[in-house]
Scaffold this motif. Structure first.
Motif, PDB file in Angstrom:
ATOM      1  N   GLY A 167       0.813  -1.221   0.000  1.00 57.46           N
ATOM      2  CA  GLY A 167       0.000   0.000   0.000  1.00 57.46           C
ATOM      3  C   GLY A 167       0.839   1.261   0.000  1.00 57.46           C
ATOM      4  N   ALA A 168       0.572   2.131  -0.977  1.00 57.42           N
ATOM      5  CA  ALA A 168       1.314   3.400  -1.077  1.00 57.42           C
ATOM      6  C   ALA A 168       0.410   4.581  -0.744  1.00 57.42           C
ATOM      7  CB  ALA A 168       1.917   3.547  -2.471  1.00 57.42           C
ATOM      8  N   ILE A 189      -0.930   7.241   2.550  1.00 55.65           N
ATOM      9  CA  ILE A 189      -0.177   8.114   3.470  1.00 55.65           C
ATOM     10  C   ILE A 189       0.700   7.259   4.393  1.00 55.65           C
ATOM     11  CG2 ILE A 189      -0.421   9.740   5.400  1.00 55.65           C
ATOM     12  CD1 ILE A 189      -3.085  10.641   4.106  1.00 55.65           C
ATOM     13  N   PHE A 197       4.537  -2.227  -2.597  1.00 56.15           N
ATOM     14  CA  PHE A 197       3.679  -2.776  -3.646  1.00 56.15           C
ATOM     15  C   PHE A 197       2.307  -2.137  -3.529  1.00 56.15           C
ATOM     16  CE2 PHE A 197       6.954  -5.939  -3.133  1.00 56.15           C
ATOM     17  CZ  PHE A 197       7.220  -6.330  -4.438  1.00 56.15           C
ATOM     18  N   GLU A 198       1.860  -1.509  -4.622  1.00 51.60           N
ATOM     19  CA  GLU A 198       0.593  -0.780  -4.604  1.00 51.60           C
ATOM     20  C   GLU A 198      -0.349  -1.366  -5.659  1.00 51.60           C
ATOM     21  OE1 GLU A 198      -1.161   1.830  -3.049  1.00 51.60           O
ATOM     22  OE2 GLU A 198      -2.606   1.468  -4.650  1.00 51.60           O
ATOM     23  N   LEU A 200      -6.574  17.424   6.339  1.00 51.39           N
ATOM     24  CA  LEU A 200      -5.928  18.273   7.338  1.00 51.39           C
ATOM     25  C   LEU A 200      -4.706  17.538   7.858  1.00 51.39           C
ATOM     26  CD1 LEU A 200      -9.109  19.251   9.308  1.00 51.39           C
ATOM     27  CD2 LEU A 200      -7.740  20.788   7.924  1.00 51.39           C
ATOM     28  N   PRO A 229      -2.708  17.664  11.004  1.00 50.01           N
ATOM     29  CA  PRO A 229      -2.674  18.308  12.322  1.00 50.01           C
ATOM     30  C   PRO A 229      -1.244  18.427  12.859  1.00 50.01           C
ATOM     31  CG  PRO A 229      -3.531  16.078  12.486  1.00 50.01           C
ATOM     32  CD  PRO A 229      -3.280  16.323  11.027  1.00 50.01           C
ATOM     33  N   ARG A 246      -5.172  16.262  -1.074  1.00 53.46           N
ATOM     34  CA  ARG A 246      -4.585  14.944  -0.818  1.00 53.46           C
ATOM     35  C   ARG A 246      -3.527  14.579  -1.850  1.00 53.46           C
ATOM     36  NH1 ARG A 246      -6.984  10.674   2.329  1.00 53.46           N
ATOM     37  NH2 ARG A 246      -8.581  11.595   3.608  1.00 53.46           N
ATOM     38  N   CYS A 301      -1.962  -7.185  -3.784  1.00 55.00           N
ATOM     39  CA  CYS A 301      -1.655  -8.308  -2.905  1.00 55.00           C
ATOM     40  C   CYS A 301      -2.893  -9.185  -2.719  1.00 55.00           C
ATOM     41  CB  CYS A 301      -1.178  -7.735  -1.572  1.00 55.00           C
ATOM     42  SG  CYS A 301      -1.432  -8.807  -0.201  1.00 55.00           S
ATOM     43  N   ASP A 343      -2.380  -1.317   3.846  1.00 56.89           N
ATOM     44  CA  ASP A 343      -3.313  -1.380   2.716  1.00 56.89           C
ATOM     45  C   ASP A 343      -4.736  -0.986   3.086  1.00 56.89           C
ATOM     46  OD1 ASP A 343      -3.188  -3.700   4.227  1.00 56.89           O
ATOM     47  OD2 ASP A 343      -3.586  -5.054   2.578  1.00 56.89           O
ATOM     48  N   GLY A 344      -4.846  -0.110   4.080  1.00 66.01           N
ATOM     49  CA  GLY A 344      -6.101   0.592   4.305  1.00 66.01           C
ATOM     50  C   GLY A 344      -7.199  -0.193   5.018  1.00 66.01           C
ATOM     51  N   ASP A 370      -4.696   2.759   8.621  1.00 66.93           N
ATOM     52  CA  ASP A 370      -6.084   2.290   8.605  1.00 66.93           C
ATOM     53  C   ASP A 370      -6.184   0.769   8.670  1.00 66.93           C
ATOM     54  OD1 ASP A 370      -6.954   4.868   8.472  1.00 66.93           O
ATOM     55  OD2 ASP A 370      -8.103   4.651   6.623  1.00 66.93           O
ATOM     56  N   GLN A 412      -7.844  12.794  12.117  1.00 75.63           N
ATOM     57  CA  GLN A 412      -6.623  12.209  12.681  1.00 75.63           C
ATOM     58  C   GLN A 412      -6.198  10.881  12.051  1.00 75.63           C
ATOM     59  OE1 GLN A 412      -4.202  12.727  15.072  1.00 75.63           O
ATOM     60  NE2 GLN A 412      -4.743  14.871  15.323  1.00 75.63           N
ATOM     61  N   GLY A 413      -7.015  10.313  11.135  1.00 73.66           N
ATOM     62  CA  GLY A 413      -6.677   8.982  10.603  1.00 73.66           C
ATOM     63  C   GLY A 413      -5.316   8.961   9.932  1.00 73.66           C
ATOM     64  N   GLY A 414      -5.097   9.887   9.023  1.00 74.30           N
ATOM     65  CA  GLY A 414      -3.818   9.960   8.312  1.00 74.30           C
ATOM     66  C   GLY A 414      -2.697  10.306   9.277  1.00 74.30           C
ATOM     67  N   ALA A 415      -2.993  11.193  10.221  1.00 74.37           N
ATOM     68  CA  ALA A 415      -1.986  11.619  11.195  1.00 74.37           C
ATOM     69  C   ALA A 415      -1.532  10.435  12.048  1.00 74.37           C
ATOM     70  CB  ALA A 415      -2.558  12.723  12.082  1.00 74.37           C
TER      71      ALA A 415
HETATM   72  C1  LIG Z   1     -14.027  11.566   4.589  1.00 74.59           C
HETATM   73  C2  LIG Z   1     -12.655  11.385   5.195  1.00 74.59           C
HETATM   74  C3  LIG Z   1     -11.931  12.496   5.622  1.00 74.59           C
HETATM   75  C4  LIG Z   1     -10.693  12.327   6.239  1.00 74.59           C
HETATM   76  N1  LIG Z   1     -10.001  13.441   6.665  1.00 74.59           N
HETATM   77  C5  LIG Z   1      -8.811  13.286   7.288  1.00 74.59           C
HETATM   78  C6  LIG Z   1      -8.063  14.423   7.736  1.00 74.59           C
HETATM   79  O1  LIG Z   1      -8.467  15.586   7.548  1.00 74.59           O
HETATM   80  N2  LIG Z   1      -6.859  14.214   8.366  1.00 74.59           N
HETATM   81  C7  LIG Z   1      -6.366  12.957   8.563  1.00 74.59           C
HETATM   82  O2  LIG Z   1      -5.269  12.823   9.140  1.00 74.59           O
HETATM   83  N3  LIG Z   1      -7.048  11.867   8.143  1.00 74.59           N
HETATM   84  C8  LIG Z   1      -8.250  11.989   7.510  1.00 74.59           C
HETATM   85  N4  LIG Z   1      -8.928  10.898   7.066  1.00 74.59           N
HETATM   86  C9  LIG Z   1      -8.371   9.552   7.289  1.00 74.59           C
HETATM   87  C10 LIG Z   1      -7.295   9.246   6.277  1.00 74.59           C
HETATM   88  O3  LIG Z   1      -7.751   9.435   4.970  1.00 74.59           O
HETATM   89  C11 LIG Z   1      -6.844   7.807   6.447  1.00 74.59           C
HETATM   90  O4  LIG Z   1      -6.685   7.513   7.816  1.00 74.59           O
HETATM   91  C12 LIG Z   1      -5.523   7.594   5.735  1.00 74.59           C
HETATM   92  O5  LIG Z   1      -5.677   7.791   4.356  1.00 74.59           O
HETATM   93  C13 LIG Z   1      -5.006   6.199   6.032  1.00 74.59           C
HETATM   94  O6  LIG Z   1      -3.835   5.986   5.297  1.00 74.59           O
HETATM   95  P1  LIG Z   1      -3.356   4.506   4.988  1.00 74.59           P
HETATM   96  O7  LIG Z   1      -2.105   4.658   4.217  1.00 74.59           O
HETATM   97  O8  LIG Z   1      -3.362   3.716   6.233  1.00 74.59           O
HETATM   98  O9  LIG Z   1      -4.524   3.895   4.079  1.00 74.59           O
HETATM   99  P2  LIG Z   1      -5.014   4.340   2.639  1.00 74.59           P
HETATM  100  O10 LIG Z   1      -4.901   5.804   2.462  1.00 74.59           O
HETATM  101  O11 LIG Z   1      -6.361   3.721   2.459  1.00 74.59           O
HETATM  102  O12 LIG Z   1      -3.982   3.668   1.643  1.00 74.59           O
HETATM  103  C14 LIG Z   1      -3.990   2.284   1.399  1.00 74.59           C
HETATM  104  C15 LIG Z   1      -3.266   2.022   0.090  1.00 74.59           C
HETATM  105  O13 LIG Z   1      -3.177   0.627  -0.083  1.00 74.59           O
HETATM  106  C16 LIG Z   1      -3.542   0.275  -1.402  1.00 74.59           C
HETATM  107  N5  LIG Z   1      -4.081  -1.086  -1.371  1.00 74.59           N
HETATM  108  C17 LIG Z   1      -5.277  -1.513  -0.894  1.00 74.59           C
HETATM  109  N6  LIG Z   1      -5.407  -2.838  -1.031  1.00 74.59           N
HETATM  110  C18 LIG Z   1      -4.251  -3.269  -1.598  1.00 74.59           C
HETATM  111  C19 LIG Z   1      -3.785  -4.570  -1.998  1.00 74.59           C
HETATM  112  N7  LIG Z   1      -4.538  -5.661  -1.827  1.00 74.59           N
HETATM  113  N8  LIG Z   1      -2.554  -4.658  -2.551  1.00 74.59           N
HETATM  114  C20 LIG Z   1      -1.782  -3.552  -2.725  1.00 74.59           C
HETATM  115  N9  LIG Z   1      -2.178  -2.305  -2.375  1.00 74.59           N
HETATM  116  C21 LIG Z   1      -3.399  -2.172  -1.811  1.00 74.59           C
HETATM  117  C22 LIG Z   1      -4.590   1.314  -1.781  1.00 74.59           C
HETATM  118  O14 LIG Z   1      -4.718   1.426  -3.195  1.00 74.59           O
HETATM  119  C23 LIG Z   1      -4.007   2.561  -1.128  1.00 74.59           C
HETATM  120  O15 LIG Z   1      -3.111   3.224  -1.971  1.00 74.59           O
HETATM  121  C24 LIG Z   1     -10.174  11.037   6.431  1.00 74.59           C
HETATM  122  C25 LIG Z   1     -10.889   9.926   5.972  1.00 74.59           C
HETATM  123  C26 LIG Z   1     -12.117  10.094   5.357  1.00 74.59           C
HETATM  124  C27 LIG Z   1     -12.866   8.866   4.890  1.00 74.59           C
END
Ligand SMILES: Cc1cc2nc3c(=O)[nH]c(=O)nc-3n(C[C@H](O)[C@H](O)[C@H](O)COP(=O)(O)OP(=O)(O)OC[C@H]3O[C@@H](n4cnc5c(N)ncnc54)[C@H](O)[C@@H]3O)c2cc1C
Length: 385
Positions: A7-8, A10, A29-30, A43, A45, A102, A124, A153-154, A285, A296-299
């Motif tokens: 997952g690529a 945040i 790997f994305e 945002l 923070p 974003r 994956c 991977d979210g 995530d 705060q999810g991304g943070a």
């Molecule tokens: C409406 C909304 C508003 C938000 N606002 C904020 C905010 O203001 N500030 C903040 O900090 N957070 C915010 N968040 C939360 C934030 O977006 C997430 O917490 C953050 O993006 C999580 O990052 P991540 O890298 O863990 O997951 P993700 O961003 O979901 O990235 C996962 C990556 O893995 C890849 N992937 C998925 N499955 C596979 C697979 N099987 N094989 C390979 N790759 C795969 C995806 O394509 C993706 O690129 C918000 C969320 C939502 C829904």
């Protein structure tokens, strides 16, 4: 040590940066075929800004984002219910929330990761442990062996499903009873709306907006929805839903191209018993998706990346070393993450209220919340490390 990140987003990109800093070469790997600049705003923070500063990213962020001085909540007539400053100090250095597109944040993070370290179009499918290695299978038939695998991977993480919920992958998700629309409007806001995030609370609905660049407004709108539905809601319907909202809500909706409308049902993750197993660990995530009510999810994913790299920095590739690093990482992160997930869930439920009396009581409680209480809760959330 061979570290594979799935997952690529945040979380995955920040983890790659953090590992590189510790001398560990990551391979990401994305699933997506390209890393596009689509999406709405986000945002960053102060706690995330403080981490990203460790990787010398502050200047780049400041050049592409808008600093936010305060986050304010209004009722739908425009009366102020609460306002909290976003500046927070870490060892004498102040960091402020920044609002950014974003796609721009992704580009900033990408600029710090070597091109050879990212493989696109690798979805994956499966993770197995064989001997002293973890082996990842991809949809395109490729197999990758690694000393350790980081599932970034979210929300619907395949790695998590493989590790903990092989039979019912959706089991861990909690639906918040909320649908959320997001968009980017091309409009200039009056000075009094700039440099602040404004959230307007109505009955079972909510509208938030913030400037992310000159003439560019990121907005989100939520509505209580007991059961998720699949039909698309168009802008005209949203304009009707929010017609009684204070100005400039209608102007923002009217300045949003229909094709820039994004909609999601909001879920988080029931806390997992543990985030790791054998040579695999979850992050962002995938480990602890939270509702977006605290921004705060991304943070939290960014904080995870720092903590995991720190824990792995002294580790060798033996299984016991890796498992110890995973335990240290989870210990460093768990209690804060659990608090954020819980607090964010509660705010979401409060904004789902639609009964007029309940909304009146909610707004009165928010309005009379003492400054000290507000400061205490933001201090906990912004705390880092
Ligand atoms: C409406 C909304 C508003 C938000 N606002 C904020 C905010 O203001 N500030 C903040 O900090 N957070 C915010 N968040 C939360 C934030 O977006 C997430 O917490 C953050 O993006 C999580 O990052 P991540 O890298 O863990 O997951 P993700 O961003 O979901 O990235 C996962 C990556 O893995 C890849 N992937 C998925 N499955 C596979 C697979 N099987 N094989 C390979 N790759 C795969 C995806 O394509 C993706 O690129 C918000 C969320 C939502 C829904």
């Amino acid at each position: 040590m061979k570290a594979v990140i799935i997952g690529a987003g945040i979380g995955g990109l920040t983890t790659a940066i953090a590992l590189q800093e510790k001398g560990i070469e990551p391979l990401i790997f994305e699933a997506a075929g390209e890393l596009t600049t689509k999406g709405a705003g986000i945002l960053i923070p102060p706690n995330a800004m403080a981490v990203l500063d460790q990787y010398n990213l502050t200047e780049q962020i400041q050049s592409m984002a808008q600093p936010i001085q305060a986050m304010q909540i209004l009722n739908n007539h425009g009366q102020l219910l609460s306002s909290s400053p976003t500046l927070h100090e870490y060892q004498g250095q102040g960091f402020q929330t920044h609002a950014i597109h974003r796609g721009r944040l992704q580009q900033i993070l990408l600029s710090k990761v070597s091109k050879e370290a990212i493989k696109l179009d690798y979805k994956c499918q499966k993770l197995v442990f064989r001997g002293d290695q973890a082996i990842v299978d991809f949809q395109n038939g490729y197999k990758q062996a690694a000393d350790l695998v980081i599932g970034a991977d979210g929300l619907r993480s395949k790695i998590r499903h493989n590790l903990f919920h092989p039979r019912s992958p959706e089991k861990a998700l909690r639906y918040s009873g909320q649908i959320c629309w997001r968009g980017i409007a091309s409009i200039e806001l009056k000075e009094n709306w700039q440099h602040r995030l404004t959230e307007v609370w109505g009955r079972g609905t909510r509208f938030g907006f913030v400037q992310i660049a000159p003439g560019e407004i990121y907005w989100y709108a939520t509505q209580h929805q007991k059961v998720p539905f699949t039909e698309r809601v168009d802008l005209a319907t949203l304009q009707k839903t929010f017609k009684h909202y204070v100005s400039p809500v209608q102007d923002i909706l009217a300045s949003t191209p229909e094709n820039k409308l994004i909609h999601d049902h909001i879920y988080d993750l029931d806390p997992l018993t543990t985030w790791s197993l054998n040579r695999a660990v979850l992050l962002g995530d995938a480990a602890h998706a939270t509702t977006p009510n605290l921004g705060q999810g991304g943070a939290q994913a960014i904080e995870d990346a720092f903590a995991l790299a720190q824990a792995l920095s002294a580790s060798r590739s033996s299984q016991s070393d890796i498992e110890k690093a995973f335990t240290d990482y989870e210990l460093a992160r768990r209690s804060k993450v659990d608090k954020v997930v819980q607090a964010s869930w509660q705010i979401g439920q409060v904004t789902n209220l639609s009964n007029p009396l309940a909304c009146y009581m909610r707004n009165t409680a928010v309005k009379h919340m003492s400054k000290r209480m507000l400061q205490r809760s933001t201090k906990q959330i912004y705390a880092w490390p």
